[in-house]
Design a protein around this motif. Structure first.
Motif, PDB file in Angstrom:
ATOM      1  N   ALA A 156      44.033  44.841  39.342  1.00 58.84           N
ATOM      2  CA  ALA A 156      43.131  43.838  39.904  1.00 58.84           C
ATOM      3  C   ALA A 156      42.039  44.463  40.772  1.00 58.84           C
ATOM      4  O   ALA A 156      40.885  44.021  40.742  1.00 58.84           O
ATOM      5  CB  ALA A 156      43.933  42.824  40.716  1.00 58.84           C
ATOM      6  N   ALA A 157      42.388  45.481  41.539  1.00 59.82           N
ATOM      7  CA  ALA A 157      41.410  46.105  42.429  1.00 59.82           C
ATOM      8  C   ALA A 157      40.303  46.794  41.636  1.00 59.82           C
ATOM      9  O   ALA A 157      39.115  46.692  41.976  1.00 59.82           O
ATOM     10  CB  ALA A 157      42.103  47.100  43.355  1.00 59.82           C
ATOM     11  N   THR A 158      40.677  47.505  40.571  1.00 65.75           N
ATOM     12  CA  THR A 158      39.685  48.190  39.736  1.00 65.75           C
ATOM     13  C   THR A 158      38.793  47.174  39.037  1.00 65.75           C
ATOM     14  O   THR A 158      37.575  47.347  38.943  1.00 65.75           O
ATOM     15  CB  THR A 158      40.386  49.077  38.701  1.00 65.75           C
ATOM     16  OG1 THR A 158      41.196  50.037  39.383  1.00 65.75           O
ATOM     17  CG2 THR A 158      39.375  49.795  37.823  1.00 65.75           C
ATOM     18  N   PHE A 159      39.401  46.099  38.555  1.00 69.73           N
ATOM     19  CA  PHE A 159      38.630  45.050  37.883  1.00 69.73           C
ATOM     20  C   PHE A 159      37.612  44.442  38.838  1.00 69.73           C
ATOM     21  O   PHE A 159      36.435  44.280  38.507  1.00 69.73           O
ATOM     22  CB  PHE A 159      39.561  43.968  37.342  1.00 69.73           C
ATOM     23  CG  PHE A 159      38.853  42.879  36.572  1.00 69.73           C
ATOM     24  CD1 PHE A 159      38.688  42.980  35.206  1.00 69.73           C
ATOM     25  CD2 PHE A 159      38.340  41.766  37.230  1.00 69.73           C
ATOM     26  CE1 PHE A 159      38.024  41.994  34.497  1.00 69.73           C
ATOM     27  CE2 PHE A 159      37.679  40.777  36.535  1.00 69.73           C
ATOM     28  CZ  PHE A 159      37.520  40.880  35.161  1.00 69.73           C
ATOM     29  N   LYS A 160      38.057  44.113  40.029  1.00 66.86           N
ATOM     30  CA  LYS A 160      37.180  43.484  41.020  1.00 66.86           C
ATOM     31  C   LYS A 160      36.015  44.393  41.389  1.00 66.86           C
ATOM     32  O   LYS A 160      34.875  43.945  41.526  1.00 66.86           O
ATOM     33  CB  LYS A 160      37.989  43.129  42.270  1.00 66.86           C
ATOM     34  CG  LYS A 160      37.204  42.378  43.350  1.00 66.86           C
ATOM     35  CD  LYS A 160      38.106  42.039  44.522  1.00 66.86           C
ATOM     36  CE  LYS A 160      37.336  41.271  45.596  1.00 66.86           C
ATOM     37  NZ  LYS A 160      36.889  39.950  45.118  1.00 66.86           N
ATOM     38  N   ALA A 161      36.302  45.677  41.530  1.00 64.36           N
ATOM     39  CA  ALA A 161      35.253  46.624  41.910  1.00 64.36           C
ATOM     40  C   ALA A 161      34.190  46.760  40.828  1.00 64.36           C
ATOM     41  O   ALA A 161      33.008  46.981  41.133  1.00 64.36           O
ATOM     42  CB  ALA A 161      35.880  47.986  42.217  1.00 64.36           C
ATOM     43  N   ALA A 162      34.585  46.640  39.573  1.00 63.72           N
ATOM     44  CA  ALA A 162      33.643  46.818  38.461  1.00 63.72           C
ATOM     45  C   ALA A 162      32.911  45.543  38.091  1.00 63.72           C
ATOM     46  O   ALA A 162      31.882  45.582  37.420  1.00 63.72           O
ATOM     47  CB  ALA A 162      34.397  47.338  37.238  1.00 63.72           C
TER      48      ALA A 162
ATOM     49  N   PHE B 132      29.538  42.685  30.349  1.00 64.17           N
ATOM     50  CA  PHE B 132      29.994  42.905  31.722  1.00 64.17           C
ATOM     51  C   PHE B 132      31.132  41.937  32.024  1.00 64.17           C
ATOM     52  O   PHE B 132      31.453  41.062  31.218  1.00 64.17           O
ATOM     53  CB  PHE B 132      28.849  42.741  32.739  1.00 64.17           C
ATOM     54  CG  PHE B 132      28.179  41.397  32.722  1.00 64.17           C
ATOM     55  CD1 PHE B 132      27.146  41.126  31.846  1.00 64.17           C
ATOM     56  CD2 PHE B 132      28.565  40.398  33.603  1.00 64.17           C
ATOM     57  CE1 PHE B 132      26.515  39.890  31.826  1.00 64.17           C
ATOM     58  CE2 PHE B 132      27.940  39.158  33.614  1.00 64.17           C
ATOM     59  CZ  PHE B 132      26.912  38.898  32.714  1.00 64.17           C
ATOM     60  N   THR B 133      31.759  42.123  33.174  1.00 60.02           N
ATOM     61  CA  THR B 133      32.870  41.260  33.581  1.00 60.02           C
ATOM     62  C   THR B 133      32.531  40.593  34.905  1.00 60.02           C
ATOM     63  O   THR B 133      31.729  41.097  35.701  1.00 60.02           O
ATOM     64  CB  THR B 133      34.179  42.060  33.725  1.00 60.02           C
ATOM     65  OG1 THR B 133      33.954  43.174  34.602  1.00 60.02           O
ATOM     66  CG2 THR B 133      34.659  42.555  32.373  1.00 60.02           C
ATOM     67  N   LEU B 134      33.148  39.441  35.138  1.00 61.10           N
ATOM     68  CA  LEU B 134      33.006  38.698  36.388  1.00 61.10           C
ATOM     69  C   LEU B 134      34.397  38.362  36.913  1.00 61.10           C
ATOM     70  O   LEU B 134      35.317  38.108  36.130  1.00 61.10           O
ATOM     71  CB  LEU B 134      32.202  37.420  36.176  1.00 61.10           C
ATOM     72  CG  LEU B 134      30.732  37.587  35.756  1.00 61.10           C
ATOM     73  CD1 LEU B 134      30.105  36.238  35.448  1.00 61.10           C
ATOM     74  CD2 LEU B 134      29.935  38.320  36.840  1.00 61.10           C
ATOM     75  N   ASP B 135      34.516  38.327  38.224  1.00 63.18           N
ATOM     76  CA  ASP B 135      35.808  38.062  38.845  1.00 63.18           C
ATOM     77  C   ASP B 135      35.818  36.675  39.484  1.00 63.18           C
ATOM     78  O   ASP B 135      34.775  36.085  39.761  1.00 63.18           O
ATOM     79  CB  ASP B 135      36.093  39.132  39.909  1.00 63.18           C
ATOM     80  CG  ASP B 135      37.569  39.178  40.306  1.00 63.18           C
ATOM     81  OD1 ASP B 135      38.407  38.642  39.543  1.00 63.18           O
ATOM     82  OD2 ASP B 135      37.880  39.749  41.365  1.00 63.18           O
TER      83      ASP B 135
END
Length: 400
Positions: free
Chosen positions: A139-145, A57-60
């Motif tokens: 950035a928006a897509t990354f943050k949402a996921a 998974f990813t974290l922002d």
């Protein structure tokens, strides 16, 4: 969308080569790498001695890729083996996260998402290769996921403390860092290992005195979040919280034992730098900070600290006196203040002891010396017991 992948070898390999999922998968440095593609994207490859369950998974804020394993041994791998030089992945770290689980964290220079993930298993040897292909995104897509996937089986519980004992003087000892967060490292010496050894010794010394009950926030090389350490102290009914560290400062000539108490305003630039380094521990370990609140304020908190702050200062003074009497060496200004998160409990007197600094040649030599460490442990225990006696004598005056 958040991506969780848990693999069971019985579905991936012939029955004759199915592996025990509870066994440790060794990571092979020769077959592992993080490489940027010429036309964009980055590929993370990990060669394992066998397949194991994992999740990705990813974290922002900051951007990170996190890979959890049950369980992987990274002992033969260094960060330089995996990432010889920074690129779209700027840094990588790995190690134990909690009992039975390991974690790899990669810092991302730009928003990227896991486009393809797969674990191929060699049917003849059972060896596995995990491949994660990262591609650029906005950035928006990354943050949402981004965010920690749900599921109790992947939660990170704090160690369960023993139940509070009526009338017992309880000291919670917090060996700094642990697991995937090594703390300061110099010449093969790791802060997390040093402080765990000293924490155990301090707990044993206090217990042998017959005057205190000692509880450790961690008793092994595992990661415990900063809020988890404070929460454990409350659950254990702590009368005093003592956090042990031996940091390194890149600037300045800090050396000698230093005792910190809480203040939102650091007493000096070096203290401010240390507080920032300590509070990055949860980021280093890949903890999701998206739902946390850094505001520690309020009238009730201030009222509680009106009593605990002087008691913490008294504990600091008692520790400084005992450690100095044992030969120290102490910092030229041993009593300092900073906004360390582990000191922010409103109702428990809390101190953070920098036993020494790994960035100092003198302190490094002392910390390597088991005799010096034993002397300092005895001194810290004596300082704690001296404070307890003075604190009990002071309580009737405080009530008046």
């Amino acid at each position: 969308m958040r991506l969780i992948l848990t693999l069971f070898l019985a579905l991936w390999a012939p029955l004759a080569y199915a592996q025990d999922l509870s066994a440790l998968a060794r990571v092979d440095a020769q077959g592992s790498s993080i490489e940027d593609g010429w036309l964009g994207g980055t590929t993370v490859t990990l060669a394992l001695s066998q397949g194991v369950p994992f999740r990705v998974f990813t974290l922002d804020d900051p951007r990170r890729l996190v890979v959890d394993f049950r369980e992987a041994d990274f002992s033969t791998l260094t960060a330089t083996d995996l990432l010889p030089e920074p690129g779209r992945v700027t840094a990588v770290r790995f190690g134990a996260f909690q009992p039975g689980w390991s974690r790899l964290i990669a810092d991302l220079e730009e928003p990227m998402q896991a486009d393809k993930i797969g674990m191929a298993i060699d049917p003849s040897s059972g060896q596995a290769t995990l491949t994660i292909a990262l591609t650029g995104t906005d950035a928006a897509t990354f943050k949402a996921a981004a965010g920690t996937p749900p599921g109790a089986e992947w939660a990170v519980p704090a160690p369960a403390p023993p139940a509070p004992q009526e009338g017992a003087f309880t000291v919670v000892i917090d060996p700094g860092h642990g697991g995937v967060d090594p703390g300061a490292v110099r010449d093969g010496l790791s802060e997390k290992d040093l402080m765990l050894n000293m924490g155990r010794a301090l707990a044993e010394t206090l217990t042998r005195s017959g005057q205190a009950r000692a509880v450790l926030t961690r008793e092994a090389d595992i990661f415990v979040s900063l809020p988890g350490r404070v929460s454990l102290a409350h659950q254990a009914g702590a009368d005093l919280f003592v956090s042990l560290h031996a940091d390194a400062l890149s600037q300045g000539g800090a050396r000698g034992a230093t005792i910190y108490t809480l203040s939102e305003e650091a007493s000096d630039a070096a203290s401010a730098q240390l507080a920032i380094q300590h509070d990055r521990a949860d980021i280093i370990a890949g903890v999701d900070l998206g739902g946390t609140d850094d505001q520690v304020a309020g009238i009730l908190m201030d009222l509680a600290r009106a009593e605990t702050a002087p008691r913490a200062s008294a504990a600091s003074a008692a520790l400084i006196a005992a450690m100095d009497a044992a030969g120290g060496p102490m910092n030229r200004r041993p009593a300092r203040q900073a906004g360390f998160s582990v000191l922010k409990s409103a109702d428990i007197p809390s101190v953070l002891i920098e036993v020494g600094f790994l960035s100092s040649e003198r302190d490094l030599a002392n910390l390597r010396d088991p005799v010096w460490r034993a002397v300092m442990v005895e001194a810290m225990a004596q300082g704690i017991l001296d404070w307890r006696a003075a604190d009990l004598a002071q309580r009737p005056l405080v009530r008046q």
